[in-house]
Design a protein around this motif. Structure first.
Motif, mmCIF file in Angstrom:
data_model
loop_
_atom_site.group_PDB
_atom_site.id
_atom_site.type_symbol
_atom_site.label_atom_id
_atom_site.label_comp_id
_atom_site.label_asym_id
_atom_site.label_seq_id
_atom_site.Cartn_x
_atom_site.Cartn_y
_atom_site.Cartn_z
ATOM 1 N N GLY A 7 7.594 -4.872 -0.123
ATOM 2 C CA GLY A 7 7.456 -5.783 1.016
ATOM 3 C C GLY A 7 6.184 -5.570 1.801
ATOM 4 O O GLY A 7 6.167 -5.733 3.024
ATOM 5 N N ALA A 8 5.097 -5.260 1.120
ATOM 6 C CA ALA A 8 3.837 -4.941 1.800
ATOM 7 C C ALA A 8 3.196 -6.155 2.456
ATOM 8 O O ALA A 8 2.328 -5.991 3.324
ATOM 9 C CB ALA A 8 2.849 -4.316 0.807
ATOM 10 N N ASN A 9 3.592 -7.368 2.065
ATOM 11 C CA ASN A 9 2.969 -8.555 2.658
ATOM 12 C C ASN A 9 3.802 -9.134 3.794
ATOM 13 O O ASN A 9 3.478 -10.194 4.322
ATOM 14 C CB ASN A 9 2.718 -9.624 1.589
ATOM 15 N N GLY A 10 4.867 -8.457 4.213
ATOM 16 C CA GLY A 10 5.693 -8.924 5.314
ATOM 17 C C GLY A 10 5.136 -8.504 6.664
ATOM 18 O O GLY A 10 4.117 -7.809 6.756
ATOM 19 N N TYR A 11 5.822 -8.918 7.721
ATOM 20 C CA TYR A 11 5.374 -8.635 9.086
ATOM 21 C C TYR A 11 5.196 -7.143 9.312
ATOM 22 O O TYR A 11 4.119 -6.675 9.717
ATOM 23 C CB TYR A 11 6.387 -9.242 10.063
ATOM 24 N N LEU A 12 6.223 -6.339 9.059
ATOM 25 C CA LEU A 12 6.114 -4.892 9.232
ATOM 26 C C LEU A 12 5.348 -4.256 8.082
ATOM 27 O O LEU A 12 4.573 -3.309 8.281
ATOM 28 C CB LEU A 12 7.503 -4.270 9.333
ATOM 29 N N GLY A 13 5.558 -4.768 6.862
ATOM 30 C CA GLY A 13 4.967 -4.153 5.684
ATOM 31 C C GLY A 13 3.455 -4.095 5.715
ATOM 32 O O GLY A 13 2.852 -3.124 5.235
ATOM 33 N N ARG A 14 2.805 -5.119 6.296
ATOM 34 C CA ARG A 14 1.336 -5.113 6.351
ATOM 35 C C ARG A 14 0.809 -3.942 7.152
ATOM 36 O O ARG A 14 -0.204 -3.311 6.790
ATOM 37 C CB ARG A 14 0.836 -6.434 6.944
ATOM 38 N N PHE A 15 1.475 -3.641 8.255
ATOM 39 C CA PHE A 15 1.020 -2.535 9.104
ATOM 40 C C PHE A 15 1.393 -1.179 8.501
ATOM 41 O O PHE A 15 0.650 -0.202 8.658
ATOM 42 C CB PHE A 15 1.590 -2.691 10.513
ATOM 43 N N VAL A 16 2.529 -1.131 7.829
ATOM 44 C CA VAL A 16 2.901 0.098 7.126
ATOM 45 C C VAL A 16 1.872 0.387 6.032
ATOM 46 O O VAL A 16 1.435 1.535 5.859
ATOM 47 C CB VAL A 16 4.323 -0.018 6.542
ATOM 48 N N ALA A 17 1.470 -0.652 5.296
ATOM 49 C CA ALA A 17 0.465 -0.472 4.253
ATOM 50 C C ALA A 17 -0.843 0.049 4.832
ATOM 51 O O ALA A 17 -1.452 0.986 4.289
ATOM 52 C CB ALA A 17 0.227 -1.795 3.517
ATOM 53 N N ASP A 18 -1.287 -0.533 5.944
ATOM 54 C CA ASP A 18 -2.530 -0.081 6.570
ATOM 55 C C ASP A 18 -2.430 1.387 6.977
ATOM 56 O O ASP A 18 -3.386 2.160 6.801
ATOM 57 C CB ASP A 18 -2.847 -0.937 7.793
ATOM 58 N N ARG A 19 -1.298 1.762 7.551
ATOM 59 C CA ARG A 19 -1.118 3.141 7.996
ATOM 60 C C ARG A 19 -1.116 4.111 6.825
ATOM 61 O O ARG A 19 -1.755 5.174 6.873
ATOM 62 C CB ARG A 19 0.196 3.260 8.773
ATOM 63 N N LEU A 20 -0.431 3.761 5.755
ATOM 64 C CA LEU A 20 -0.376 4.652 4.592
ATOM 65 C C LEU A 20 -1.738 4.747 3.907
ATOM 66 O O LEU A 20 -2.141 5.827 3.459
ATOM 67 C CB LEU A 20 0.679 4.153 3.612
ATOM 68 N N LEU A 21 -2.447 3.618 3.837
ATOM 69 C CA LEU A 21 -3.770 3.636 3.194
ATOM 70 C C LEU A 21 -4.778 4.450 3.995
ATOM 71 O O LEU A 21 -5.774 4.933 3.442
ATOM 72 C CB LEU A 21 -4.279 2.207 3.015
ATOM 73 N N ALA A 22 -4.527 4.607 5.289
ATOM 74 C CA ALA A 22 -5.427 5.404 6.125
ATOM 75 C C ALA A 22 -5.261 6.900 5.867
ATOM 76 O O ALA A 22 -6.098 7.693 6.309
ATOM 77 C CB ALA A 22 -5.179 5.104 7.600
ATOM 78 N N ASP A 23 -4.186 7.281 5.188
ATOM 79 C CA ASP A 23 -3.951 8.677 4.851
ATOM 80 C C ASP A 23 -4.574 8.945 3.481
ATOM 81 O O ASP A 23 -4.099 8.434 2.466
ATOM 82 C CB ASP A 23 -2.445 8.953 4.812
#
Length: 319
Positions: A7-23
């Motif tokens: 669900g990376a393209n959903g409302y919450l998923g987009r921000f979760v993806a950004d946060r994980l990619l920053a690690d």
């Protein structure tokens, strides 16, 4: 750490993806229904066996499930919020990857609560609508799966990317239209509900922390403070620079310029009438967030004014 995000393209998923990619320590793979996913897979219709084969090939250490539906009838909500999670749990049980599961739940699972109270994780859930029921069923599946799993019960997310059809999104759109047309007053209904708003970027931080932790069970993610929607409207007016008057209309009579929540049309009242906040949680909801602090080392950082300013920025740019 190999993480599979559903669900990376959903409302919450987009921000979760950004946060994980920053690690830099995270290797992220996105699975979803959209073309932008690394792997296309529909949890509501795909089989556990097919997902198991993918898990065995990718061998993630953490699976984060942000997928789901917030609108639709009971059948659609059950398919996307409950059946989909059953597929994830069964696939993880069959797989040899041994991945930890971070499931995104919601505050609507609790249902209405006593005004002035803070809802802790040991509260008995009594969801007030099909959305909360479908999410609670998913939580019960996760907790009974025997997996290494945690469910983050997210209360009322806000901030950039807020859907235009959500209560705060509708509020911002009503204000944008009023300013565009030069209206000196804005009449709104359904502003009496009090909700615990939490910025989506703080939710993403909580997901990241849960992925790294050993915490299991249910953990509330909220601000720990209920805010009346009419107060949120006043803050939004301030950040938007709207100098007109805000008039609250909570009863059916009279003209209603905008209704916060899901509008309802009654044949006996041609004009729209005020409708309850659409999550089935009544007039009040406030999270007890001590568990998130103690077990995840997480605290909210972004205040509601900043969240509303970002909502307004997006609404103001909408044509």
């Amino acid at each position: 750490m190999r993480v599979l995000l559903i669900g990376a393209n959903g409302y919450l998923g987009r921000f979760v993806a950004d946060r994980l990619l920053a690690d830099p320590a995270v290797q992220l793979t996105a699975l979803g229904r959209g073309d932008d996913a690394d792997v296309r897979f529909d949890l509501a219709t795909g089989s556990p066996g097919a997902l198991t084969r993918f898990l065995d090939a990718v061998h993630p250490q953490v699976v984060v499930n942000c997928a789901g539906a917030t609108r639709g009838g009971a059948r659609e909500l059950t398919r996307h919020n409950t059946v989909a999670v059953a597929t994830v749990c069964e696939a993880l049980r069959r797989s040899g990857c041994g991945a930890r599961l971070v499931q995104i739940g919601c505050g609507a699972e609790y249902g209405p609560s006593q005004p002035g109270s803070s809802t802790a994780e040991d509260a008995v859930p009594r969801p007030g609508g099909p959305y909360g029921v479908s999410k609670l069923a998913a939580t019960e599946l996760v907790l009974g799966s025997g997996l290494d799993a945690v469910v983050l019960r997210v209360f009322s997310p806000a901030g950039p990317g807020t859907p235009a059809g959500s209560p705060l999104g509708r509020l911002a759109e009503a204000m944008r239209r009023a300013m565009q047309s030069g209206d000196g007053e804005l009449k709104l209904g359904g502003l009496g509900a009090q909700r615990d708003f939490i910025d989506v970027r703080d939710v993403a931080r909580a997901v990241h922390a849960a992925s790294l932790s050993a915490a299991q069970g249910v953990i509330n993610i909220g601000s720990g403070r209920a805010v009346r929607l009419r107060d949120a409207a006043a803050v939004l007016a301030r950040v938007a620079g709207y100098g007109g008057a805000l008039h609250e209309l909570d009863g059916p009579p009279g003209p209603l310029r905008a209704t916060i929540g899901h509008p309802r049309h009654d044949p006996d009242h041609p004009a729209p009438v005020a409708y309850p906040y659409p999550d089935g949680c009544g007039s009040w909801q406030q999270a007890d967030v001590r568990t998130a602090r103690d077990r995840l080392g997480w605290r909210p950082r972004i205040n509601l004014e900043e969240s509303l300013a970002d909502i307004w920025m997006e609404a103001a740019c909408r044509i």
